[in-house]
Design an enzyme around this catalytic site. Structure first.
Site, PDB file in Angstrom:
ATOM      1  N   ASP A  67       0.809  -1.227   0.000  1.00 22.46           N
ATOM      2  CA  ASP A  67       0.000   0.000   0.000  1.00 22.46           C
ATOM      3  C   ASP A  67       0.839   1.274   0.000  1.00 22.46           C
ATOM      4  O   ASP A  67       2.052   1.233   0.192  1.00 22.46           O
ATOM      5  CB  ASP A  67      -0.968  -0.011   1.199  1.00 22.46           C
ATOM      6  CG  ASP A  67      -0.323  -0.533   2.481  1.00 22.46           C
ATOM      7  OD1 ASP A  67       0.913  -0.424   2.614  1.00 22.46           O
ATOM      8  OD2 ASP A  67      -1.047  -1.054   3.349  1.00 22.46           O
ATOM      9  N   ASN A 131      -7.361  -3.335  14.295  1.00 23.73           N
ATOM     10  CA  ASN A 131      -8.746  -3.630  13.925  1.00 23.73           C
ATOM     11  C   ASN A 131      -8.835  -4.844  12.997  1.00 23.73           C
ATOM     12  O   ASN A 131      -9.882  -5.107  12.414  1.00 23.73           O
ATOM     13  CB  ASN A 131      -9.394  -2.409  13.271  1.00 23.73           C
ATOM     14  CG  ASN A 131      -8.700  -1.986  11.975  1.00 23.73           C
ATOM     15  OD1 ASN A 131      -7.765  -2.643  11.530  1.00 23.73           O
ATOM     16  ND2 ASN A 131      -9.155  -0.898  11.378  1.00 23.73           N
ATOM     17  N   HIS A 133      -7.125  -5.281  10.179  1.00 28.82           N
ATOM     18  CA  HIS A 133      -6.914  -5.048   8.741  1.00 28.82           C
ATOM     19  C   HIS A 133      -5.640  -5.747   8.254  1.00 28.82           C
ATOM     20  O   HIS A 133      -4.723  -6.004   9.027  1.00 28.82           O
ATOM     21  CB  HIS A 133      -6.923  -3.555   8.383  1.00 28.82           C
ATOM     22  CG  HIS A 133      -5.722  -2.768   8.808  1.00 28.82           C
ATOM     23  ND1 HIS A 133      -5.757  -1.402   8.984  1.00 28.82           N
ATOM     24  CD2 HIS A 133      -4.435  -3.128   9.085  1.00 28.82           C
ATOM     25  CE1 HIS A 133      -4.557  -0.978   9.333  1.00 28.82           C
ATOM     26  NE2 HIS A 133      -3.743  -1.998   9.405  1.00 28.82           N
ATOM     27  N   GLU A 138      -9.632  -2.305   5.359  1.00 27.65           N
ATOM     28  CA  GLU A 138     -10.267  -2.031   6.637  1.00 27.65           C
ATOM     29  C   GLU A 138     -11.497  -2.930   6.841  1.00 27.65           C
ATOM     30  O   GLU A 138     -11.978  -3.552   5.886  1.00 27.65           O
ATOM     31  CB  GLU A 138     -10.678  -0.552   6.685  1.00 27.65           C
ATOM     32  CG  GLU A 138      -9.492   0.424   6.529  1.00 27.65           C
ATOM     33  CD  GLU A 138      -8.653   0.563   7.806  1.00 27.65           C
ATOM     34  OE1 GLU A 138      -8.440  -0.432   8.515  1.00 27.65           O
ATOM     35  OE2 GLU A 138      -8.182   1.696   8.069  1.00 27.65           O
TER      36      GLU A 138
HETATM   37  P1  PGA Z   1       2.209  -1.851  12.555  1.00 26.71           P
HETATM   38  O1  PGA Z   1       1.106  -1.921  11.437  1.00 26.71           O
HETATM   39  O2  PGA Z   1       3.264  -2.839  12.184  1.00 26.71           O
HETATM   40  O3  PGA Z   1       2.720  -0.439  12.493  1.00 26.71           O
HETATM   41  O4  PGA Z   1       1.543  -2.178  13.846  1.00 26.71           O
HETATM   42  C1  PGA Z   1       0.602  -3.153  11.044  1.00 26.71           C
HETATM   43  C2  PGA Z   1      -0.582  -2.931  10.154  1.00 26.71           C
HETATM   44  O5  PGA Z   1      -1.304  -1.935  10.332  1.00 26.71           O
HETATM   45  O6  PGA Z   1      -0.811  -3.771   9.273  1.00 26.71           O
END
Ligand code: PGA
Length: 239
Positions: A67, A131, A133, A138
């Site tokens: 992304d 959450n 994702h 999302e």
């Molecule tokens: P993070 O993000 O490694 O910064 O916790 C993981 C994600 O949002 O997929």
């Protein structure tokens, strides 16, 4: 789904790097799906170190990232600084969605085409959001979705706000779709810390549902989850 239990973030980073590095070493050609965020930082640090120590060539490696924020190059910069600059990979073998493309819909189609042209993703590294994702897919995202533009949720915006000290945090992003991710031959998901415990419990013990996008991975035949103690703290067998 295989669960590999590690004690902490450092062990997670080292094992993830060893896993990915052994694939790089043993393949004649490999397409790596890569993730950004806090969790894979240690993996990139170790991979960079191994690559230097073993003088590993990356001429047979292509990378495709999950992304990028719309209107930003934040994840391009992240990948450059944390990984690409250290391994001597040719720029045209690294791919990310272009968040500053004028026509975002066209960019999403182009990105899908890039993945097809490369012959698909051999190994996709994933983080997991608080959450649930994966990528920036999302809660509520269709399991068959392809690369698309998303409106980020408040949960994701606040989890990532700390990275935007120099520019205004975009509220939209381009992400590979869940359908795109599921077509990878193999998936390595990294989860570290108690903030991920709820999402991990849903992944292993919940029902498959689009409110927790990661649960779709139960559908994939070749998923390895590396999780440290914090991330596993709500799993039933652990308590
Ligand atoms: P993070 O993000 O490694 O910064 O916790 C993981 C994600 O949002 O997929």
């Amino acid at each position: 789904m295989r669960l590999i239990k590690v004690s902490d973030e450092e062990e997670l980073s080292r094992l993830a790097a060893e896993y990915v590095f052994s694939k790089i070493k043993s393949s004649e050609k490999i397409v790596l799906g890569l993730a950004t965020g806090r969790t894979p930082l240690g993996m990139y640090r170790h991979l960079s170190k191994y690559s230097k120590e073993y003088k590993q060539s990356y001429s047979h490696v292509h990378t495709v990232n999950l992304d990028e924020y719309v209107g930003s190059r934040a994840y391009h910069d992240y990948m450059q600084q944390n990984f690409f600059d250290h391994i001597g990979i040719h720029k045209n073998q690294t791919h990310l969605p272009d968040g500053i493309a004028v026509d975002l819909e066209k960019e999403c189609k182009r990105y899908e085409e890039v993945i097809i042209q490369l012959g698909g993703i051999d190994l996709q590294v994933l983080g997991i959001g608080q959450n649930g994702h994966i990528g920036f897919n999302e809660p509520g995202t269709d399991f068959s979705s392809r690369t698309h533009v998303v409106e980020l949720t408040e949960s994701t915006l606040s989890a990532n706000a700390k990275y935007f000290t120099h520019e205004k945090q975009p509220r939209r992003a381009i992400t590979m779709g869940i359908g795109t991710i599921l077509e990878s031959n193999e998936i390595l998901l990294l989860a570290s810390g108690e903030k991920k415990a709820r999402a991990l419990r849903e992944l292993f013990q919940g029902t498959m549902n689009s409110d927790i996008p990661a649960t779709v991975l139960n559908h994939h035949p070749n998923v390895t989850v590396l999780a440290d103690e914090g991330a596993r703290s709500l799993l039933e067998e652990e308590s």
